[in-house]
Design a protein around this motif. Structure first.
Motif, short mmCIF file in Angstrom:
data_model
loop_
_atom_site.label_atom_id
_atom_site.label_comp_id
_atom_site.label_asym_id
_atom_site.label_seq_id
_atom_site.Cartn_x
_atom_site.Cartn_y
_atom_site.Cartn_z
N GLY A 272 0.82 -1.21 0.00
CA GLY A 272 0.00 0.00 0.00
C GLY A 272 0.85 1.26 0.00
N HIS A 273 1.93 1.26 0.79
CA HIS A 273 2.85 2.41 0.82
C HIS A 273 3.42 2.65 -0.58
N VAL A 274 3.84 1.57 -1.25
CA VAL A 274 4.47 1.70 -2.57
C VAL A 274 3.47 2.22 -3.59
N THR A 275 2.27 1.63 -3.64
CA THR A 275 1.29 2.05 -4.65
C THR A 275 0.80 3.47 -4.41
N GLN A 276 0.67 3.87 -3.14
CA GLN A 276 0.27 5.24 -2.83
C GLN A 276 1.35 6.23 -3.24
N LEU A 277 2.63 5.83 -3.07
CA LEU A 277 3.74 6.70 -3.48
C LEU A 277 3.74 6.87 -5.00
N VAL A 278 3.49 5.77 -5.73
CA VAL A 278 3.43 5.84 -7.19
C VAL A 278 2.35 6.83 -7.63
N ASP A 279 1.18 6.77 -6.99
CA ASP A 279 0.09 7.68 -7.34
C ASP A 279 0.40 9.12 -6.96
N SER A 280 0.94 9.31 -5.75
CA SER A 280 1.20 10.68 -5.28
C SER A 280 2.30 11.37 -6.09
N GLU A 281 3.27 10.58 -6.58
CA GLU A 281 4.37 11.15 -7.38
C GLU A 281 4.04 11.19 -8.87
N SER A 282 2.86 10.64 -9.23
CA SER A 282 2.43 10.55 -10.65
C SER A 282 3.47 9.83 -11.50
N TRP A 283 4.06 8.78 -10.92
CA TRP A 283 5.02 7.97 -11.66
C TRP A 283 4.29 6.98 -12.56
N SER A 284 4.99 6.56 -13.61
CA SER A 284 4.55 5.38 -14.35
C SER A 284 4.87 4.18 -13.48
N PHE A 285 3.95 3.22 -13.40
CA PHE A 285 4.26 2.05 -12.56
C PHE A 285 5.38 1.20 -13.15
#
Length: 390
Positions: free
Chosen positions: A204-217
């Motif tokens: 959850g921490h990782v996926t939330q960080l991906v969304d908050s930073e607007s990274w490509s997964f």
């Protein structure tokens, strides 16, 4: 020991001519105190023979209550005693005809002593490793994250690789491969599995960080992930989570991870299904899609072997059913599946029996042997060959 004259007399009685035979006659004699209990014989195929000749080891594994198996470095074999009507002689000094090259033209006798004998031998048959016990042992003390303050972590029921090799009936390579499958990691010298809630917390921490930073997964920075999530979790755990749910690669000297869509969707689906008996299928699919990082697509085929859809109920439902929780024995597996559902389509049951297939064996062959087929509403279904207690 027989003399040359006695050998020649025996040949005469048997009406054999000396010129039709090799000049060397090998006579076998039993040594003192020879017993059938002195030695065990084992039949090895070409692969295992080369394994031994290369100086590698074969190990017999199994607890007292288990049937023993033989393991090479990468395969597991069932041990079965095969009886024979022929007496098998153990003759270390024995020579084959092509080895009897002592350059003597005259008829002569070579004496060789028998060291032991057997009426049976161990026959090997390649089989699936018995790995269900591994998860059971590691779940005795799952890792729940770093301890807080003065709390002391439970130090009991921890296992090193050597401990696990002693207990698990599998080769080292098969064991290590399964360790990756169940997301085990080494913490302070011991192999541990993460508590499910803690693993989902990391994901959850990782996926939330991906969304908050607007990274490509497909491009998750290890360094930034550690810097951002470091105050929340240990670096080793963040990196372990990325290794479990992504593929590591380097670009311009920096380490990135491409998150594996199917694995992330699988993990988050398990989190949703973990604490419910059944979930309305449409509601589940909506909530599931909302929980994954932007750009990922959830599909039911990502859940083969972990969740079962019931399309006969109204409304349609989905429930958690993990293949790793099912019995390892083939008969017990089929009995359990048919106790859960009387009739199965081939698509539904295949993920739950695929791991039972031996070499060159298909799920179709297993179904033919352990199930009976029929057609229901134009669809081929399978049910038990015998009544199953529910």
């Amino acid at each position: 020991m027989r003399s040359l004259e006695e050998v020649q007399a025996t040949l005469e009685i048997a009406k054999l001519k000396e010129e039709d035979l090799l000049p060397a006659v090998q006579c076998l004699s039993f040594g003192d105190n020879v017993s059938s209990a002195d030695y065990c014989l084992m039949e090895l195929d070409e692969t295992l023979c080369k394994h031994i000749e290369a100086g590698e080891s074969l190990v017999i594994r199994g607890d007292k209550e288990e049937r023993a198996v033989l393991c090479s470095s990468n395969k597991t074999y069932d041990l079965k005693i095969a009886d024979t009507s022929n007496l098998l002689l153990f003759v270390p000094g024995g020579r084959t005809p092509d080895q009897l090259t002592d350059n003597q033209d005259s008829f002569h006798v070579v004496h060789t002593q028998v060291w032991g004998f057997c009426n049976s031998y161990w026959e090997l048959r390649k089989q699936r490793p018995k790995l269900k016990k591994l998860k059971k042992l590691l779940m005795e003390n799952p890792y729940e994250g770093p301890t807080l303050g003065e709390q002391e972590e439970n130090t009991e029921n921890k296992y090193t690789m050597e401990d696990l090799l002693e207990r698990i009936q599998a080769s080292e390579e098969e064991l290590k491969t399964h360790m990756e499958t169940i997301h085990a990691c080494q913490i302070e010298g011991y192999w541990r599995v993460l508590d499910f809630d803690y693993e989902m917390k990391l994901l959850g921490h990782v996926t939330q960080l991906v969304d908050s930073e607007s990274w490509s997964f497909n491009k998750v920075s290890l360094q930034t992930s550690v810097e951002e999530l470091g105050p929340l979790e240990p670096r080793e755990m963040i990196e372990h989570c990325l290794n479990c749910y992504g593929k590591r690669y380097s670009e311009n000297g920096e380490v990135f991870y491409a998150l594996h869509e199917d694995k992330v969707c699988w993990g988050l689906a398990l989190m949703l299904l973990q604490n419910v008996v059944k979930f309305n299928l449409k509601e589940f699919q909506y909530v599931w899609q909302q929980s994954v990082p932007e750009g990922m697509s959830t599909r039911l085929d990502q859940l083969k072997g972990v969740a079962l859809v019931d399309r006969t109920s109204h409304p349609e439902t989905i429930r958690l059913l993990r293949v790793e929780d099912l019995p390892e024995d083939t008969v017990e597996r089929f009995n359990h599946l048919f106790s859960l559902r009387e009739k199965w389509t081939e698509d539904d049951i295949t993920p739950y029996i695929q791991d039972l297939c031996g070499e060159k064996q298909t799920t179709g062959a297993l179904l033919t042997k352990y199930a009976r087929s029929s057609v229901q509403n134009g669809i081929k279904v399978f049910n038990s060959r015998r009544p199953v207690a529910t």
